[in-house]
Design a protein around this motif. Structure first.
Motif, PDB file in Angstrom:
ATOM      1  N   ARG A 200      -8.184  -0.038   6.073  1.00 26.79           N
ATOM      2  CA  ARG A 200      -9.089   1.491   5.995  1.00 26.79           C
ATOM      3  C   ARG A 200     -10.437   0.993   6.583  1.00 26.79           C
ATOM      4  NH1 ARG A 200      -8.116   4.978   1.623  1.00 26.79           N
ATOM      5  NH2 ARG A 200     -10.144   3.823   0.903  1.00 26.79           N
ATOM      6  N   PRO A 201     -10.939   1.684   7.472  1.00 28.17           N
ATOM      7  CA  PRO A 201     -10.556   2.823   8.388  1.00 28.17           C
ATOM      8  C   PRO A 201      -9.672   2.189   9.493  1.00 28.17           C
ATOM      9  CG  PRO A 201     -12.732   2.151   8.829  1.00 28.17           C
ATOM     10  CD  PRO A 201     -12.519   1.404   7.772  1.00 28.17           C
ATOM     11  N   HIS A 202      -9.460   3.423  10.244  1.00 32.90           N
ATOM     12  CA  HIS A 202      -8.304   3.251  11.396  1.00 32.90           C
ATOM     13  C   HIS A 202      -8.959   2.205  12.327  1.00 32.90           C
ATOM     14  CE1 HIS A 202      -5.024   4.650  13.752  1.00 32.90           C
ATOM     15  NE2 HIS A 202      -5.871   4.155  14.642  1.00 32.90           N
ATOM     16  N   ALA A 203     -10.405   2.711  12.806  1.00 28.62           N
ATOM     17  CA  ALA A 203     -10.667   1.747  13.871  1.00 28.62           C
ATOM     18  C   ALA A 203     -10.938  -0.021  13.461  1.00 28.62           C
ATOM     19  CB  ALA A 203     -12.178   2.082  14.275  1.00 28.62           C
ATOM     20  N   PHE A 204     -11.157  -0.384  12.065  1.00 31.96           N
ATOM     21  CA  PHE A 204     -11.154  -1.604  11.788  1.00 31.96           C
ATOM     22  C   PHE A 204      -9.819  -2.015  11.654  1.00 31.96           C
ATOM     23  CE2 PHE A 204     -10.451  -4.011   7.615  1.00 31.96           C
ATOM     24  CZ  PHE A 204     -11.005  -5.155   8.088  1.00 31.96           C
ATOM     25  N   GLY A 205      -8.709  -1.424  11.542  1.00 31.83           N
ATOM     26  CA  GLY A 205      -7.392  -1.694  11.604  1.00 31.83           C
ATOM     27  C   GLY A 205      -6.955  -2.096  12.761  1.00 31.83           C
ATOM     28  N   ALA A 229     -17.106 -17.747  15.493  1.00 31.50           N
ATOM     29  CA  ALA A 229     -18.102 -16.805  15.813  1.00 31.50           C
ATOM     30  C   ALA A 229     -18.734 -16.104  14.492  1.00 31.50           C
ATOM     31  CB  ALA A 229     -17.282 -15.466  16.434  1.00 31.50           C
ATOM     32  N   ALA A 230     -19.852 -15.622  14.611  1.00 30.91           N
ATOM     33  CA  ALA A 230     -20.295 -15.021  13.282  1.00 30.91           C
ATOM     34  C   ALA A 230     -19.469 -13.863  12.823  1.00 30.91           C
ATOM     35  CB  ALA A 230     -21.890 -14.148  13.796  1.00 30.91           C
ATOM     36  N   VAL A 231     -19.379 -13.884  11.437  1.00 32.42           N
ATOM     37  CA  VAL A 231     -18.737 -12.729  10.625  1.00 32.42           C
ATOM     38  C   VAL A 231     -19.764 -11.979   9.981  1.00 32.42           C
ATOM     39  CG1 VAL A 231     -16.588 -14.125  10.381  1.00 32.42           C
ATOM     40  CG2 VAL A 231     -18.188 -14.059   8.850  1.00 32.42           C
ATOM     41  N   SER A 232     -19.051 -10.650   9.595  1.00 35.24           N
ATOM     42  CA  SER A 232     -20.110  -9.831   8.811  1.00 35.24           C
ATOM     43  C   SER A 232     -20.334 -10.194   7.391  1.00 35.24           C
ATOM     44  CB  SER A 232     -19.738  -8.322   8.919  1.00 35.24           C
ATOM     45  OG  SER A 232     -20.192  -7.639   8.065  1.00 35.24           O
ATOM     46  N   ARG A 261      -9.234 -14.122   7.392  1.00 30.47           N
ATOM     47  CA  ARG A 261     -10.144 -14.462   7.977  1.00 30.47           C
ATOM     48  C   ARG A 261     -10.314 -13.491   9.435  1.00 30.47           C
ATOM     49  NH1 ARG A 261      -8.384 -20.070   9.906  1.00 30.47           N
ATOM     50  NH2 ARG A 261     -10.222 -19.959  11.217  1.00 30.47           N
ATOM     51  N   VAL A 262      -9.210 -13.008  10.000  1.00 31.55           N
ATOM     52  CA  VAL A 262      -9.446 -12.134  10.945  1.00 31.55           C
ATOM     53  C   VAL A 262      -9.771 -10.806  10.448  1.00 31.55           C
ATOM     54  CG1 VAL A 262      -7.784 -10.527  12.356  1.00 31.55           C
ATOM     55  CG2 VAL A 262      -7.069 -13.026  11.964  1.00 31.55           C
ATOM     56  N   ALA A 263      -9.750 -10.296   9.390  1.00 31.24           N
ATOM     57  CA  ALA A 263     -10.354  -9.279   8.702  1.00 31.24           C
ATOM     58  C   ALA A 263     -11.769  -9.460   8.721  1.00 31.24           C
ATOM     59  CB  ALA A 263      -9.924  -8.712   7.277  1.00 31.24           C
ATOM     60  N   GLN A 264     -12.526 -10.514   8.504  1.00 32.81           N
ATOM     61  CA  GLN A 264     -13.791 -11.015   8.330  1.00 32.81           C
ATOM     62  C   GLN A 264     -14.328 -10.993   9.672  1.00 32.81           C
ATOM     63  OE1 GLN A 264     -13.504 -14.548   6.077  1.00 32.81           O
ATOM     64  NE2 GLN A 264     -14.541 -13.536   4.332  1.00 32.81           N
ATOM     65  N   LEU A 265     -13.676 -11.500  10.596  1.00 31.12           N
ATOM     66  CA  LEU A 265     -13.898 -11.345  12.189  1.00 31.12           C
ATOM     67  C   LEU A 265     -13.920  -9.844  12.626  1.00 31.12           C
ATOM     68  CD1 LEU A 265     -14.646 -13.477  14.657  1.00 31.12           C
ATOM     69  CD2 LEU A 265     -12.258 -13.458  15.022  1.00 31.12           C
ATOM     70  N   HIS A 267     -14.484  -7.146  11.241  1.00 29.86           N
ATOM     71  CA  HIS A 267     -15.300  -6.333  10.370  1.00 29.86           C
ATOM     72  C   HIS A 267     -16.597  -6.178  11.099  1.00 29.86           C
ATOM     73  CE1 HIS A 267     -18.137  -4.705   7.180  1.00 29.86           C
ATOM     74  NE2 HIS A 267     -17.294  -3.844   7.134  1.00 29.86           N
ATOM     75  N   GLY A 268     -16.939  -4.708  11.499  1.00 30.33           N
ATOM     76  CA  GLY A 268     -17.983  -4.525  12.538  1.00 30.33           C
ATOM     77  C   GLY A 268     -17.901  -4.676  13.973  1.00 30.33           C
ATOM     78  N   ARG A 269     -16.852  -5.020  14.315  1.00 29.04           N
ATOM     79  CA  ARG A 269     -16.594  -5.082  15.882  1.00 29.04           C
ATOM     80  C   ARG A 269     -15.467  -3.960  16.189  1.00 29.04           C
ATOM     81  NH1 ARG A 269     -17.115 -10.984  14.701  1.00 29.04           N
ATOM     82  NH2 ARG A 269     -18.793 -11.809  16.161  1.00 29.04           N
ATOM     83  N   SER A 270     -15.678  -3.733  17.542  1.00 30.05           N
ATOM     84  CA  SER A 270     -14.750  -2.890  18.068  1.00 30.05           C
ATOM     85  C   SER A 270     -13.620  -3.588  18.831  1.00 30.05           C
ATOM     86  CB  SER A 270     -15.359  -2.111  19.267  1.00 30.05           C
ATOM     87  OG  SER A 270     -15.771  -2.890  20.446  1.00 30.05           O
ATOM     88  N   VAL A 271     -12.514  -3.117  19.280  1.00 27.22           N
ATOM     89  CA  VAL A 271     -11.300  -3.591  19.884  1.00 27.22           C
ATOM     90  C   VAL A 271     -11.953  -4.224  21.069  1.00 27.22           C
ATOM     91  CG1 VAL A 271      -9.429  -3.296  21.261  1.00 27.22           C
ATOM     92  CG2 VAL A 271      -9.613  -2.151  19.033  1.00 27.22           C
ATOM     93  N   SER A 272     -12.642  -3.841  21.896  1.00 28.97           N
ATOM     94  CA  SER A 272     -13.217  -4.634  23.173  1.00 28.97           C
ATOM     95  C   SER A 272     -13.988  -5.767  22.665  1.00 28.97           C
ATOM     96  CB  SER A 272     -14.028  -3.664  24.055  1.00 28.97           C
ATOM     97  OG  SER A 272     -14.894  -3.084  23.231  1.00 28.97           O
TER      98      SER A 272
END
Length: 280
Positions: A200-205, A229-232, A261-265, A267-272
């Motif tokens: 959660r939230p959906h966009a993060f999922g 790549a940088a992570v949040s 690790r994918v969750a950290q990458l 976080h803060g990024r859109s799909v695109s």
């Protein structure tokens, strides 16, 4: 000596979920002496009421009825007037087994073994659930995943086989994936078994989902699963009992180090933005 005009029902029930058992469900009701058993069960029915949920009423140790919002009391024994008390009434939770199906099985003499009955009902439940998803896909305009997410899934080789407002199913490589909305959670399943992620939230999922497929594609191409790549720094994960979890408004519950690790990458990024990073 005159007998009392009323008698007590000592009522209790199973808990339906974690947290529901935080307080006792036991209570005492008073009914008129001579009240029919069916009426006593109806009056003491669980306060948690949802269509399709089944309860089995055990009265003084005897399996007496199936109760549901859909059908009310369906007696498995002859109705009778209650003359002596107190009467113990316990409601066993039989999850989302169809109450009509459950009553039919118990009326035929099947033992009230919830696990065994769940196994019998599981193929029927899956068939009904899938039929309902197809109906929703056909009749409702809403879709669970955004257009950007669907395009990214296809970019990374996913073959979408069903997409409704509450679920999306697709094949990727040798795996069948399912994404579902569960209340506010974005749940992801791969193959059989429980969810591999609750987010959660959906966009993060959605961003996380693209990250997982992108990582699989990168590995198939002989590259590292994830780019450098940088992570949040705002998403902190802790490992406990084979799961990685977060606290705060962004919820992460995953079952592998790669998924964490994918969750950290993501976080803060859109799909695109995830597609751009994974393509690098």
């Amino acid at each position: 000596m005159l007998r009392p005009r009323s008698l007590e029902l000592h009522v209790d029930r199973d808990s339906v979920a974690m947290g529901d058992d935080a307080v006792s469900h036991a209570g005492v009701l008073t009914v008129r002496r001579g009240t029919p058993l069916s009426a006593a069960i109806e009056q003491s029915a669980p306060e948690i009421r949802s269509p399709g949920w089944s309860w089995v009423a055990v009265v003084d140790g005897e399996t007496a009825a199936v109760w549901s919002v859909d059908h009310g009391v369906q007696l498995l024994v002859a109705d009778r007037r209650l003359r002596r008390g107190p009467v113990d009434v316990f409601f066993r939770y039989f999850v989302q087994i169809d109450p009509a199906w459950l009553f039919d099985r118990l009326a035929r003499g099947e033992r009230p073994d919830r696990r065994a009955l769940e196994e019998q009902y599981a193929p029927i439940a899956r068939e009904r659930y899938r039929a309902e998803l197809r109906r929703r896909e056909r009749e409702l305009d809403g879709r669970l995943l955004s257009t950007a997410c669907v395009e990214a899934l296809r970019r990374f080789g996913a073959d979408i086989t069903l997409h409704a407002d509450v679920a999306c199913e697709f094949a990727h490589g040798d795996d069948d994936w399912v994404v579902r909305r569960a209340d506010t959670m974005f749940q992801v399943f791969r193959g059989r078994g429980g969810p591999i992620a609750s987010l959660r939230p959906h966009a993060f999922g959605e961003a996380w989902l693209i990250g997982m497929l992108g990582a699989a594609v990168r590995v198939a191409e002989g590259r590292e699963a994830l780019p450098d790549a940088a992570v949040s720094p705002d998403l902190e994960l802790t490992r406990s009992g084979g799961r990685w979890m977060s606290r705060g408004p962004t919820v992460v519950q995953v079952h592998s180090e790669l998924a964490a690790r994918v969750a950290q990458l993501a976080h803060g990024r859109s799909v695109s933005q995830m597609v751009e990073v994974l393509d690098a």
